[in-house]
Write a protein that holds these residues in place. Structure first.
Motif: not given
Length: 186
Positions: A63-70, A106-111, A164-168
């Protein structure tokens, strides 16, 4: 990992094994070494191609990856994100990552981040090889940085130092302002 490796034929395994026996060239800096490793991974470009880019190692279930993507859907000051699939903890995650590395769009990643259904790609040999390449790069990268989880952002700063940075990060604009130029745009 074992779920889909069983579907690779002997020639593919032999090719991967021979690739691991090739000599690894010496690089001038840790950042150059990391750039060489990650640039050969099957990444998904997000934004205009640029020498100023950040590799983002993500997991489809995170969910943190999704948050970063958004949070990165807006402008990034000329910085391209390069998403690298990881986190193959179960068959569903494997198929999500296979979808990403198969399409490299990018669309596949968004899906995947929208948790849309994906097909079974475990018999798609080229996708399996690309995902294996991604996993190998992540393992090599993890040895060189303090990899603590997903997402991890990796970049060279303005002085060419590896960061390198972990998280958002709370202030993404400040992070993107630090990003320097790597060697390759594509």
């Amino acid at each position: 990992m074992g779920v889909y490796l069983m579907n690779i034929d002997r020639r593919a395994i032999l090719a991967m094994g021979l690739g691991m026996l090739l000599p690894v060239p010496a690089f001038a800096s840790p950042a150059a070494e990391m750039e060489a490793l990650l640039s050969e991974s099957p990444w998904v470009g997000d934004g205009e191609p640029s020498r100023r880019h950040v590799y983002v190692v993500f997991a489809p279930w995170c969910p943190v990856c999704k948050q970063l993507f958004q949070r990165t859907r807006s402008t990034r000051g000329g910085v391209q994100l390069r998403w690298i699939a990881g986190g193959n903890r179960d068959e569903h995650a494997i198929n999500q990552n296979l979808t990403v590395v198969s399409n490299r769009s990018l669309e596949a990643l968004a899906r995947v981040f929208r948790q849309e259904p994906v097909g079974d790609l475990t018999k798609d040999g080229p996708a399996v090889l690309r995902l294996t390449q991604s996993e190998m790069a992540i393992k090599q990268m993890a040895k060189r940085i303090n990899f603590v989880g997903y997402p991890t952002l990796i970049f060279a700063d303005g002085q060419g130092e590896l960061k390198s940075i972990a998280g958002v990060p709370a202030d993404l604009d400040a992070v993107f302002a630090q990003v320097g130029a790597w060697g390759k745009t594509e």
